[in-house]
Design an enzyme around this catalytic site. Structure first.
Site, PDB file in Angstrom:
ATOM      1  N   HIS A 185       0.597  -1.127   0.094  1.00 26.59           N
ATOM      2  CA  HIS A 185      -0.253   0.123  -0.182  1.00 26.59           C
ATOM      3  C   HIS A 185       1.318   1.350   0.091  1.00 26.59           C
ATOM      4  CE1 HIS A 185      -4.447  -1.263  -0.397  1.00 26.59           C
ATOM      5  NE2 HIS A 185      -3.644  -2.179   0.954  1.00 26.59           N
ATOM      6  N   ARG A 231     -11.248  -0.174 -10.740  1.00 28.32           N
ATOM      7  CA  ARG A 231     -11.132  -1.260  -9.571  1.00 28.32           C
ATOM      8  C   ARG A 231     -12.739  -1.222  -8.938  1.00 28.32           C
ATOM      9  NH1 ARG A 231      -5.215  -0.413  -8.990  1.00 28.32           N
ATOM     10  NH2 ARG A 231      -4.564  -1.462  -8.562  1.00 28.32           N
ATOM     11  N   GLU A 275      -3.085 -12.768 -14.191  1.00 27.21           N
ATOM     12  CA  GLU A 275      -2.524 -12.333 -12.897  1.00 27.21           C
ATOM     13  C   GLU A 275      -2.455 -13.783 -12.254  1.00 27.21           C
ATOM     14  OE1 GLU A 275      -4.707  -9.908 -10.518  1.00 27.21           O
ATOM     15  OE2 GLU A 275      -6.680 -10.531 -10.865  1.00 27.21           O
ATOM     16  N   ASP A 331      -0.268  -9.225  -8.642  1.00 26.58           N
ATOM     17  CA  ASP A 331      -0.417 -10.728  -8.296  1.00 26.58           C
ATOM     18  C   ASP A 331       0.137 -11.438  -9.849  1.00 26.58           C
ATOM     19  OD1 ASP A 331      -2.322 -10.610  -6.054  1.00 26.58           O
ATOM     20  OD2 ASP A 331      -3.859  -9.949  -7.504  1.00 26.58           O
ATOM     21  N   CYS A 333      -2.076  -3.440 -16.455  1.00 27.11           N
ATOM     22  CA  CYS A 333      -2.854  -2.785 -15.580  1.00 27.11           C
ATOM     23  C   CYS A 333      -1.711  -2.756 -13.694  1.00 27.11           C
ATOM     24  CB  CYS A 333      -4.191  -2.802 -15.417  1.00 27.11           C
ATOM     25  SG  CYS A 333      -4.884  -4.435 -14.601  1.00 27.11           S
TER      26      CYS A 333
HETATM   27  C1  PEP Z   1      -2.350  -6.616 -10.347  1.00 29.18           C
HETATM   28  O1  PEP Z   1      -2.823  -7.287  -9.160  1.00 29.18           O
HETATM   29  O2  PEP Z   1      -1.496  -6.005 -11.304  1.00 29.18           O
HETATM   30  C2  PEP Z   1      -3.820  -5.652 -10.617  1.00 29.18           C
HETATM   31  C3  PEP Z   1      -3.922  -4.599 -11.181  1.00 29.18           C
HETATM   32  O3  PEP Z   1      -4.765  -5.733  -9.530  1.00 29.18           O
HETATM   33  P1  PEP Z   1      -4.172  -5.934  -7.518  1.00 29.18           P
HETATM   34  O4  PEP Z   1      -3.349  -4.539  -7.508  1.00 29.18           O
HETATM   35  O5  PEP Z   1      -6.143  -4.401  -7.861  1.00 29.18           O
HETATM   36  O6  PEP Z   1      -4.502  -7.495  -7.373  1.00 29.18           O
HETATM   37 MG    MG Z   2      -4.267  -7.854  -8.959  1.00 32.32          MG
END
Ligand code: PEP
Ligand code: MG
Length: 561
Positions: free
Chosen positions: A187, A288, A413, A437, A486
């Site tokens: 975060h 998101r 992912e 991920d 993304c």
């Molecule tokens: C990711 O996993 O790269 C992604 C964009 O989703 P999040 O960060 O919301 O898990």
């Molecule tokens: Mg993700």
């Protein structure tokens, strides 16, 4: 010269004075009694005074705060003098419990009661727990937890930041973030990039730097130096001059040979989308949707969902908006979808998988998306998170079709999705690589953990190979489907070049990163990007991959990226 090294997660070179974030307040021991020298009456008076002092401090801070930060502070200030909270504590003091333990237990019962009421009241439970930590800190005479209040700018040093800290983090006062914990996908990293603050995470030893020490932070190199020299002061001045150039994105991602790479924004709701549109984003590559409903105990209604999504679509008339269906679970629990007692939440029922255990929620969400899309001028694409098999992709595409949504896609992912991208992309219209991920699962390294930060980087050649395989599957005969990125990888200008070299079509990132990524792409041709992708793939380690690619891109150093 004393220095510390961590992982640079948000570029920028800055000199400033350190403020340590006070440690979390520890729980007073269960059964702790009043000291024999104190009467219950005196303890009650001390407790009331501490609560009043906390309330006055929060009220005073709320006066100068704005937006979400102001509402958080006002709500918390109200809670500090809550009669039920104080009465409950005084009752316990009268039975001989210490003031610290009494307020701790009283707040726990109030929080539980609020939680059980659900809805808006349940959201106030966090405020009660925050207030109790502040009152206990006041009783102990130690600094209040959370981001220090200050009118003077400072460099914040902490263990790690929680999502809730974002609300009270004032970017006009906090110059940079340095944490001893947290990884590149934590975060802290995401907050820093969204606010455009230089940041270094997983910097072991920084907790020893005393308040008021002058340090130089290089958010690209991942270094912190105590008592900066003349050269570093100069680098910080040069960065400040550059920052103005790097704040402006022309609105078109174009490479040196004219090749177009649409640069899109990651957003969590309408407010973000409006800001991203103003920053020149060419569309939304990741909405998101779970961010619209964090802290909700119950599934949002159709109307609530339509309003939330419509706000984003309306910010991008005539542009692409990729909406991701609810990605609940692991670091983003939603009480109405996920089970908090799972032993391994990152490997549990999360993302698309919640349709197995809570059937109906996804169907209703898709209906809301279709309603929100009616009558807007945005080009709405929809994708599912955490897809692992072609059957899941086919099911999702079928559900989208039934809802009248014409462009279904998947997040790639999970490594199995990258390995079988050819088959999966046979079922849907596009894929978007979630490198946060994908890295965590390829390396089996929790994305939130500081000690695993070196493993948890998308520069890992293994991750780059999974991206390469996904692109190969997308262009295999009969497919020809677009693939975007993304994850946070897209916001790293050097890695963005590598991703384009690997054949990725679009990049989606926090709006703050658009200008820097565009500035670097503009200096590179596709052929050059392919060469750099080859260098990264062939490197023996993530560190080497990054170093070798960066050495070929002198523009990065010129811009301080
Ligand atoms: C990711 O996993 O790269 C992604 C964009 O989703 P999040 O960060 O919301 O898990
Ligand atoms: Mg993700």
């Amino acid at each position: 010269m004393q220095s510390f090294t961590g992982v640079g997660v948000s570029p920028g070179r800055i000199v400033g004075s350190v403020r340590q974030m006070p440690k979390a307040v520890s729980e007073p021991p269960a059964g702790e009694q009043l000291a024999s020298s104190t009467t219950a009456e005196d303890a009650a008076v001390t407790l009331r005074a501490a609560a009043k002092a906390v309330q006055a401090e929060l009220k005073q801070r709320s006066v100068s705060a704005t937006g979400a930060g102001k509402s958080v502070l006002e709500a918390t200030a109200l809670m500090a003098a809550d009669p039920m909270l104080i009465k409950g504590a005084v009752k316990l003091i009268n039975t001989g419990t210490s003031a610290e333990r009494a307020i701790w237990e009283s707040a726990a019962s109030v929080a539980e009661m609020l939680h059980n009421l659900g809805g808006y009241m349940a959201e106030r439970a966090t405020d009660v727990l925050d207030v109790r930590s502040r009152i206990v800190a006041e009783l102990r005479g130690v600094p209040a937890p959370g981001i220090p209040a200050s009118d003077e700018p400072f460099i914040l040093v902490a263990d790690d930041l929680a999502p809730a800290d974002t609300a009270t983090l004032n970017p006009a006062v906090v110059l940079a973030l340095v944490t001893s914990g947290g990884g590149p996908q934590s975060h802290t990293a995401i907050i820093a990039r969204a606010l455009g603050l230089p940041a270094v995470v997983a910097a072991v030893g920084v907790e020893s730097i005393t308040d008021g020490t002058a340090v130089y932070v290089d958010g690209a190199a991942g270094s912190i130096t105590v008592d900066p020299d003349a050269e570093q002061l100069e680098a910080a001045t040069a960065w400040a001059a550059n920052a103005a150039t790097l704040a402006v994105f022309s609105g078109e991602g174009v490479m040196a040979d004219g090749h177009l790479v649409p640069l899109l924004a990651n957003v969590g709701g309408a407010a973000d989308a409006v800001k991203a549109a103003a920053a020149g984003a060419q569309g939304v590559g990741l909405l998101r949707t779970e961010f619209c409903f964090l802290d909700r105990d119950e599934e949002p209604t159709l109307d609530e969902q339509v309003t939330a999504y419509r706000g984003v679509f309306d910010a991008f008339p005539g542009k692409k908006v990729v909406l991701r269906t609810l990605d609940a679970g692991a670091d983003k629990p939603l009480p109405f979808l996920t089970d908090a007692s799972e032993p391994n939440p990152a490997l549990g029922v999360r993302g698309y998988r919640t349709d197995f255990t809570s059937p109906g929620v996804l169907k209703r969400q898709l209906a809301a998306v279709a309603t929100a899309a009616e009558g807007t001028e945005a080009d709405v694409w929809v994708m599912a998170p955490m897809i692992s098999t072609a059957d899941e992709a086919a099911d999702f595409a079928r559900m989208c079709g039934e809802a009248g949504l014409k462009t279904p896609g998947v997040m790639v992912e999970v490594p199995s999705a990258a390995l079988t991208a050819e088959t999966i992309l046979g079922e849907v219209s596009f894929a978007s690589l979630g490198t946060n991920d994908l890295t965590q699962y390829a390396m089996a390294a929790d994305r939130q953990l500081g000690p695993l930060a070196a493993l948890n980087t998308p520069w890992q050649p293994a991750v780059l190979r999974l991206i390469q395989l996904t692109v190969a599957g997308s262009v295999a005969e009969g497919n020809n489907k677009p693939v975007g990125v993304c994850g946070e990888a897209a916001a790293d200008p050097a890695l963005a070049v590598v991703l384009v070299g690997l054949g990725v079509n679009t990049l989606s990132m926090t709006a703050r990163a658009l200008a820097a990524v565009a500035a670097v792409l503009a200096k590179v041709t596709v052929v050059e990007a392919q060469r750099l992708a080859g260098i990264a793939l062939a490197a023996p380690s993530a560190l080497e991959a990054r170093a070798r690619v960066r050495a070929e891109l002198p523009i990065l150093d010129e811009l301080g990226l």
